[in-house]
Scaffold this motif. Structure first.
Motif, PDB file in Angstrom:
ATOM      1  N   GLU A 118       5.807 -11.199  -3.763  1.00 23.08           N
ATOM      2  CA  GLU A 118       5.656 -10.290  -4.899  1.00 23.08           C
ATOM      3  C   GLU A 118       4.401  -9.424  -4.759  1.00 23.08           C
ATOM      4  O   GLU A 118       4.429  -8.225  -5.047  1.00 23.08           O
ATOM      5  CB  GLU A 118       5.622 -11.071  -6.224  1.00 23.08           C
ATOM      6  N   GLU A 119       3.302 -10.040  -4.316  1.00 19.40           N
ATOM      7  CA  GLU A 119       2.063  -9.272  -4.101  1.00 19.40           C
ATOM      8  C   GLU A 119       2.258  -8.216  -3.013  1.00 19.40           C
ATOM      9  O   GLU A 119       1.816  -7.071  -3.157  1.00 19.40           O
ATOM     10  CB  GLU A 119       0.910 -10.190  -3.705  1.00 19.40           C
ATOM     11  N   ALA A 120       2.934  -8.594  -1.929  1.00 14.74           N
ATOM     12  CA  ALA A 120       3.190  -7.647  -0.844  1.00 14.74           C
ATOM     13  C   ALA A 120       4.094  -6.519  -1.318  1.00 14.74           C
ATOM     14  O   ALA A 120       3.871  -5.344  -0.989  1.00 14.74           O
ATOM     15  CB  ALA A 120       3.807  -8.373   0.349  1.00 14.74           C
ATOM     16  N   GLU A 121       5.113  -6.828  -2.118  1.00 12.02           N
ATOM     17  CA  GLU A 121       6.017  -5.797  -2.645  1.00 12.02           C
ATOM     18  C   GLU A 121       5.277  -4.833  -3.568  1.00 12.02           C
ATOM     19  O   GLU A 121       5.493  -3.620  -3.525  1.00 12.02           O
ATOM     20  CB  GLU A 121       7.190  -6.437  -3.381  1.00 12.02           C
ATOM     21  N   GLU A 122       4.398  -5.388  -4.405  1.00  5.67           N
ATOM     22  CA  GLU A 122       3.625  -4.548  -5.317  1.00  5.67           C
ATOM     23  C   GLU A 122       2.710  -3.604  -4.537  1.00  5.67           C
ATOM     24  O   GLU A 122       2.630  -2.409  -4.836  1.00  5.67           O
ATOM     25  CB  GLU A 122       2.803  -5.441  -6.256  1.00  5.67           C
ATOM     26  N   GLN A 123       2.020  -4.127  -3.533  1.00  4.62           N
ATOM     27  CA  GLN A 123       1.141  -3.285  -2.734  1.00  4.62           C
ATOM     28  C   GLN A 123       1.942  -2.238  -1.954  1.00  4.62           C
ATOM     29  O   GLN A 123       1.523  -1.092  -1.830  1.00  4.62           O
ATOM     30  CB  GLN A 123       0.289  -4.109  -1.783  1.00  4.62           C
ATOM     31  N   ALA A 124       3.104  -2.607  -1.451  1.00  2.00           N
ATOM     32  CA  ALA A 124       3.959  -1.667  -0.714  1.00  2.00           C
ATOM     33  C   ALA A 124       4.372  -0.509  -1.617  1.00  2.00           C
ATOM     34  O   ALA A 124       4.344   0.661  -1.198  1.00  2.00           O
ATOM     35  CB  ALA A 124       5.188  -2.380  -0.167  1.00  2.00           C
ATOM     36  N   GLY A 125       4.736  -0.799  -2.847  1.00  2.21           N
ATOM     37  CA  GLY A 125       5.118   0.253  -3.792  1.00  2.21           C
ATOM     38  C   GLY A 125       3.968   1.205  -4.079  1.00  2.21           C
ATOM     39  O   GLY A 125       4.147   2.430  -4.105  1.00  2.21           O
ATOM     40  N   LEU A 126       2.781   0.643  -4.284  1.00  2.00           N
ATOM     41  CA  LEU A 126       1.598   1.469  -4.533  1.00  2.00           C
ATOM     42  C   LEU A 126       1.304   2.366  -3.333  1.00  2.00           C
ATOM     43  O   LEU A 126       1.088   3.576  -3.475  1.00  2.00           O
ATOM     44  CB  LEU A 126       0.386   0.582  -4.835  1.00  2.00           C
ATOM     45  N   LEU A 127       1.301   1.788  -2.147  1.00  3.62           N
ATOM     46  CA  LEU A 127       0.993   2.565  -0.942  1.00  3.62           C
ATOM     47  C   LEU A 127       2.037   3.643  -0.671  1.00  3.62           C
ATOM     48  O   LEU A 127       1.698   4.745  -0.231  1.00  3.62           O
ATOM     49  CB  LEU A 127       0.846   1.639   0.266  1.00  3.62           C
ATOM     50  N   GLU A 128       3.296   3.370  -0.948  1.00  9.27           N
ATOM     51  CA  GLU A 128       4.354   4.376  -0.747  1.00  9.27           C
ATOM     52  C   GLU A 128       4.119   5.588  -1.647  1.00  9.27           C
ATOM     53  O   GLU A 128       4.211   6.733  -1.202  1.00  9.27           O
ATOM     54  CB  GLU A 128       5.731   3.762  -1.025  1.00  9.27           C
ATOM     55  N   ARG A 129       3.782   5.333  -2.914  1.00  9.74           N
ATOM     56  CA  ARG A 129       3.514   6.446  -3.851  1.00  9.74           C
ATOM     57  C   ARG A 129       2.288   7.245  -3.425  1.00  9.74           C
ATOM     58  O   ARG A 129       2.305   8.476  -3.405  1.00  9.74           O
ATOM     59  CB  ARG A 129       3.312   5.899  -5.268  1.00  9.74           C
ATOM     60  N   LEU A 130       1.212   6.538  -3.087  1.00  9.58           N
ATOM     61  CA  LEU A 130      -0.020   7.227  -2.710  1.00  9.58           C
ATOM     62  C   LEU A 130       0.132   8.000  -1.399  1.00  9.58           C
ATOM     63  O   LEU A 130      -0.345   9.128  -1.278  1.00  9.58           O
ATOM     64  CB  LEU A 130      -1.172   6.226  -2.598  1.00  9.58           C
ATOM     65  N   ALA A 131       0.802   7.416  -0.410  1.00  8.92           N
ATOM     66  CA  ALA A 131       0.974   8.087   0.884  1.00  8.92           C
ATOM     67  C   ALA A 131       1.750   9.386   0.714  1.00  8.92           C
ATOM     68  O   ALA A 131       1.397  10.408   1.318  1.00  8.92           O
ATOM     69  CB  ALA A 131       1.678   7.163   1.871  1.00  8.92           C
ATOM     70  N   ALA A 132       2.794   9.378  -0.110  1.00 11.80           N
ATOM     71  CA  ALA A 132       3.577  10.595  -0.355  1.00 11.80           C
ATOM     72  C   ALA A 132       2.696  11.664  -0.999  1.00 11.80           C
ATOM     73  O   ALA A 132       2.748  12.844  -0.625  1.00 11.80           O
ATOM     74  CB  ALA A 132       4.781  10.284  -1.238  1.00 11.80           C
ATOM     75  N   GLU A 133       1.876  11.254  -1.957  1.00 11.23           N
ATOM     76  CA  GLU A 133       0.961  12.199  -2.613  1.00 11.23           C
ATOM     77  C   GLU A 133      -0.053  12.756  -1.619  1.00 11.23           C
ATOM     78  O   GLU A 133      -0.310  13.959  -1.583  1.00 11.23           O
ATOM     79  CB  GLU A 133       0.241  11.498  -3.771  1.00 11.23           C
ATOM     80  N   TYR A 134      -0.624  11.900  -0.785  1.00  9.48           N
ATOM     81  CA  TYR A 134      -1.624  12.349   0.194  1.00  9.48           C
ATOM     82  C   TYR A 134      -1.019  13.285   1.236  1.00  9.48           C
ATOM     83  O   TYR A 134      -1.664  14.243   1.664  1.00  9.48           O
ATOM     84  CB  TYR A 134      -2.294  11.160   0.881  1.00  9.48           C
TER      85      TYR A 134
END
Length: 146
Positions: free
Chosen positions: A107-123
């Motif tokens: 669950e922690e890995a999934e949560e971090q993956a979701g955050l990083l996916e959103r931020l990477a697209a924005e960056y």
């Protein structure tokens, strides 16, 4: 042929792929394949982030262009398709242990993956302020129909 085994237990990590093409240079008008360290499309494991820098840089473990396993910091904008993945590879587990990666739950890995996916697209979208080159092969243009 012997298979190398490690005593390390598998661990949940965030996996991602390196973008096939990235914008580069003045205004992002040049395109370069992958990154300096990784080929485009390579799978890497994100083992650390820098929250104080808004996760713009992440520490990754993956196979370098040379085929050897490496641990290197890279821009999160150069990665995509973040997902939670149970890592079994002894080389990944040894490197993760060597830098002190703490085991996490799925669950922690999934949560971090979701955050990083959103931020990477924005960056990827905001890093270069000028229009994309024509034709453009960057990740954003390849995945957006149009």
């Amino acid at each position: 042929m012997t298979v190398e085994t490690s005593g390390a237990e598998p661990m949940w990590l965030v996996a991602a792929n390196v973008v096939r093409w990235r914008r580069y240079g003045d205004g992002g008008q040049e395109l370069r394949p992958g990154t300096t360290s990784y080929r485009g499309g390579a799978k890497v494991y994100v083992v650390d982030t820098y929250p104080g820098m808004a996760h713009e840089q992440v520490t990754t473990i993956g196979r370098a262009r040379t085929g050897r396993w490496i641990t290197v910091d890279t821009g999160s904008r150069h990665l995509h398709t973040f997902r939670a993945k149970l890592a079994f590879a002894p080389a990944v587990l040894r490197r993760a242990e060597a830098i002190g990666v703490r085991p996490r739950s799925r669950e922690e890995a999934e949560e971090q993956a979701g955050l990083l996916e959103r931020l990477a697209a924005e960056y990827r979208e905001t890093h270069h302020s000028s229009p994309h080159p024509v034709p453009c092969l960057c990740h954003a243009c390849l995945v957006t129909p149009g």
